[in-house]
Design a protein around this motif. Structure first.
Motif, PDB file in Angstrom:
ATOM      1  N   TYR A  77       1.034  -1.232   0.036  1.00 47.45           N
ATOM      2  CA  TYR A  77      -0.278   0.090   0.043  1.00 47.45           C
ATOM      3  C   TYR A  77       0.992   1.209  -0.161  1.00 47.45           C
ATOM      4  O   TYR A  77       1.606   1.246   0.750  1.00 47.45           O
ATOM      5  CB  TYR A  77      -1.114  -0.048   1.318  1.00 47.45           C
ATOM      6  CG  TYR A  77      -1.971  -1.142   1.277  1.00 47.45           C
ATOM      7  CD1 TYR A  77      -2.973  -1.321   0.786  1.00 47.45           C
ATOM      8  CD2 TYR A  77      -1.404  -2.443   1.645  1.00 47.45           C
ATOM      9  CE1 TYR A  77      -3.955  -2.312   0.750  1.00 47.45           C
ATOM     10  CE2 TYR A  77      -2.263  -3.385   1.701  1.00 47.45           C
ATOM     11  CZ  TYR A  77      -3.475  -3.489   1.401  1.00 47.45           C
ATOM     12  OH  TYR A  77      -4.336  -4.581   1.141  1.00 47.45           O
ATOM     13  N   SER A  78       0.732   1.974  -0.905  1.00 43.28           N
ATOM     14  CA  SER A  78       1.506   3.375  -0.994  1.00 43.28           C
ATOM     15  C   SER A  78       0.899   4.385  -1.039  1.00 43.28           C
ATOM     16  O   SER A  78      -0.436   4.880  -1.642  1.00 43.28           O
ATOM     17  CB  SER A  78       2.294   3.225  -2.533  1.00 43.28           C
ATOM     18  OG  SER A  78       3.206   4.205  -2.624  1.00 43.28           O
ATOM     19  N   TYR A  79       1.245   5.499  -0.282  1.00 43.16           N
ATOM     20  CA  TYR A  79       0.559   6.723   0.137  1.00 43.16           C
ATOM     21  C   TYR A  79       1.627   7.894  -0.542  1.00 43.16           C
ATOM     22  O   TYR A  79       2.755   7.759  -0.122  1.00 43.16           O
ATOM     23  CB  TYR A  79       0.269   7.176   1.505  1.00 43.16           C
ATOM     24  CG  TYR A  79      -0.774   6.188   1.959  1.00 43.16           C
ATOM     25  CD1 TYR A  79      -2.070   6.427   2.208  1.00 43.16           C
ATOM     26  CD2 TYR A  79      -0.410   4.905   2.520  1.00 43.16           C
ATOM     27  CE1 TYR A  79      -2.904   5.678   2.893  1.00 43.16           C
ATOM     28  CE2 TYR A  79      -1.296   4.011   3.286  1.00 43.16           C
ATOM     29  CZ  TYR A  79      -2.551   4.332   3.451  1.00 43.16           C
ATOM     30  OH  TYR A  79      -3.428   3.648   3.875  1.00 43.16           O
ATOM     31  N   TRP A  80       1.109   8.914  -1.067  1.00 43.93           N
ATOM     32  CA  TRP A  80       1.835   9.904  -1.749  1.00 43.93           C
ATOM     33  C   TRP A  80       1.146  11.330  -1.645  1.00 43.93           C
ATOM     34  O   TRP A  80      -0.058  11.203  -1.932  1.00 43.93           O
ATOM     35  CB  TRP A  80       2.214   9.610  -3.078  1.00 43.93           C
ATOM     36  CG  TRP A  80       3.070  10.874  -3.602  1.00 43.93           C
ATOM     37  CD1 TRP A  80       4.602  10.999  -3.696  1.00 43.93           C
ATOM     38  CD2 TRP A  80       2.311  12.047  -4.432  1.00 43.93           C
ATOM     39  NE1 TRP A  80       4.711  12.172  -4.390  1.00 43.93           N
ATOM     40  CE2 TRP A  80       3.396  12.945  -5.025  1.00 43.93           C
ATOM     41  CE3 TRP A  80       1.155  12.009  -4.737  1.00 43.93           C
ATOM     42  CZ2 TRP A  80       3.430  13.876  -5.639  1.00 43.93           C
ATOM     43  CZ3 TRP A  80       0.874  13.371  -5.801  1.00 43.93           C
ATOM     44  CH2 TRP A  80       1.788  14.001  -6.199  1.00 43.93           C
ATOM     45  N   ASN A  81       1.784  12.332  -1.208  1.00 42.91           N
ATOM     46  CA  ASN A  81       1.241  13.726  -1.491  1.00 42.91           C
ATOM     47  C   ASN A  81       2.223  14.718  -2.127  1.00 42.91           C
ATOM     48  O   ASN A  81       3.376  14.388  -2.282  1.00 42.91           O
ATOM     49  CB  ASN A  81       0.789  14.305  -0.017  1.00 42.91           C
ATOM     50  CG  ASN A  81       1.981  14.932   0.604  1.00 42.91           C
ATOM     51  OD1 ASN A  81       3.065  14.988   0.371  1.00 42.91           O
ATOM     52  ND2 ASN A  81       1.499  14.962   1.993  1.00 42.91           N
ATOM     53  N   PRO A  82       1.735  15.787  -2.487  1.00 39.94           N
ATOM     54  CA  PRO A  82       2.584  16.679  -3.414  1.00 39.94           C
ATOM     55  C   PRO A  82       3.868  17.109  -2.908  1.00 39.94           C
ATOM     56  O   PRO A  82       4.553  17.648  -3.486  1.00 39.94           O
ATOM     57  CB  PRO A  82       1.569  17.728  -3.928  1.00 39.94           C
ATOM     58  CG  PRO A  82      -0.028  17.115  -3.889  1.00 39.94           C
ATOM     59  CD  PRO A  82       0.352  16.054  -2.704  1.00 39.94           C
ATOM     60  N   ARG A  83       3.823  17.099  -1.360  1.00 36.71           N
ATOM     61  CA  ARG A  83       5.072  17.343  -0.809  1.00 36.71           C
ATOM     62  C   ARG A  83       6.216  16.471  -0.834  1.00 36.71           C
ATOM     63  O   ARG A  83       7.102  16.479  -0.158  1.00 36.71           O
ATOM     64  CB  ARG A  83       4.652  18.068   0.627  1.00 36.71           C
ATOM     65  CG  ARG A  83       3.738  19.236   0.766  1.00 36.71           C
ATOM     66  CD  ARG A  83       3.410  19.922   1.997  1.00 36.71           C
ATOM     67  NE  ARG A  83       2.966  18.785   2.838  1.00 36.71           N
ATOM     68  CZ  ARG A  83       1.668  18.319   2.730  1.00 36.71           C
ATOM     69  NH1 ARG A  83       0.669  19.070   1.741  1.00 36.71           N
ATOM     70  NH2 ARG A  83       0.915  17.603   3.484  1.00 36.71           N
ATOM     71  N   GLN A  84       5.736  15.257  -1.401  1.00 34.71           N
ATOM     72  CA  GLN A  84       6.621  14.169  -1.457  1.00 34.71           C
ATOM     73  C   GLN A  84       6.787  13.370  -0.497  1.00 34.71           C
ATOM     74  O   GLN A  84       7.787  12.601  -0.192  1.00 34.71           O
ATOM     75  CB  GLN A  84       8.206  14.637  -2.248  1.00 34.71           C
ATOM     76  CG  GLN A  84       7.971  15.397  -3.389  1.00 34.71           C
ATOM     77  CD  GLN A  84       7.324  14.742  -4.373  1.00 34.71           C
ATOM     78  OE1 GLN A  84       7.316  13.679  -4.825  1.00 34.71           O
ATOM     79  NE2 GLN A  84       6.548  15.704  -5.343  1.00 34.71           N
ATOM     80  N   ASN A  85       5.800  13.537   0.540  1.00 37.80           N
ATOM     81  CA  ASN A  85       5.770  12.590   1.693  1.00 37.80           C
ATOM     82  C   ASN A  85       5.199  11.442   1.144  1.00 37.80           C
ATOM     83  O   ASN A  85       4.078  11.368   0.563  1.00 37.80           O
ATOM     84  CB  ASN A  85       5.005  13.354   2.969  1.00 37.80           C
ATOM     85  CG  ASN A  85       5.426  14.504   3.482  1.00 37.80           C
ATOM     86  OD1 ASN A  85       6.708  14.564   3.256  1.00 37.80           O
ATOM     87  ND2 ASN A  85       4.763  15.493   3.954  1.00 37.80           N
ATOM     88  N   THR A  86       5.883  10.390   1.778  1.00 35.56           N
ATOM     89  CA  THR A  86       5.377   8.848   1.209  1.00 35.56           C
ATOM     90  C   THR A  86       5.165   7.866   2.337  1.00 35.56           C
ATOM     91  O   THR A  86       5.958   7.974   3.371  1.00 35.56           O
ATOM     92  CB  THR A  86       6.179   8.249   0.051  1.00 35.56           C
ATOM     93  OG1 THR A  86       7.431   8.127   0.642  1.00 35.56           O
ATOM     94  CG2 THR A  86       6.120   9.195  -1.083  1.00 35.56           C
TER      95      THR A  86
END
Length: 172
Positions: A77-86
């Motif tokens: 399961y992979s999570y990502w946001n535009p601030r590049q936090n993953t």
């Protein structure tokens, strides 16, 4: 920058839940019998049980998910946001068929797991937790890695795989 390894999930639990509240949706990756990956975007909910993270995923039991999990319960399961936090969660994912698990997951979606992550599942399954189309996948992580985008600082927790429910050989 080297990865900081922690021995206990509690050492990264707050950051894990902070990232999940911010990002919310995860890409679930399974593999077919030929080793080809398949990705789909879903919204798992999470809790901590006996110091370990446990995820629950309300889904339709599609032929593809069923075949993939029958071939291999190993998922990411992979999570990502535009601030590049993953957030990267490597786990064993299994169908939770017990009525108590299905109701527990339903309630966790309503309550939020963590708070702020969830929804009212009745929008998809009008018959409530007894709806025949409502199914649940239990997610038992064996490794979680968090990466902060501002400086690429990485923190990783890896469970002793011998302690996992239904554990067999889990690659490092």
């Amino acid at each position: 920058m080297p990865t900081t390894k922690v021995d206990s999930f509690t050492d990264l639990q707050d950051m894990f839940f902070t990232y999940l509240r911010d990002i919310r949706y995860a890409t679930m990756i399974t593999v077919d019998r030929l080793g080809r990956p398949r990705a789909r975007v879903l919204l798992p909910v999470w809790e901590v049980v006996d110091g370990r993270p446990v995820g629950w995923l309300a889904v339709y039991k599609t032929p593809v998910k069923t075949a993939h999990l029958a071939h291999s319960p190993h998922t990411t399961y992979s999570y990502w946001n535009p601030r590049q936090n993953t957030v990267h969660v490597d786990a064993l994912s299994t169908w939770a068929e017990e009525e108590a698990d299905r109701r527990h997951a339903w309630d966790l979606y309503l309550k939020g797991g963590p708070p702020g992550v969830g929804y009212d599942p009745v929008h998809y399954w009008r018959g409530g937790p007894d709806d025949p189309e409502y199914h649940v996948i239990r997610i038992d992580p064996w490794r979680i890695q968090l990466v902060r985008g501002s400086d690429l600082r990485s923190t990783m927790w890896q469970q002793d795989t011998a302690l996992m429910p239904g554990a067999q050989s889990v690659p490092a």
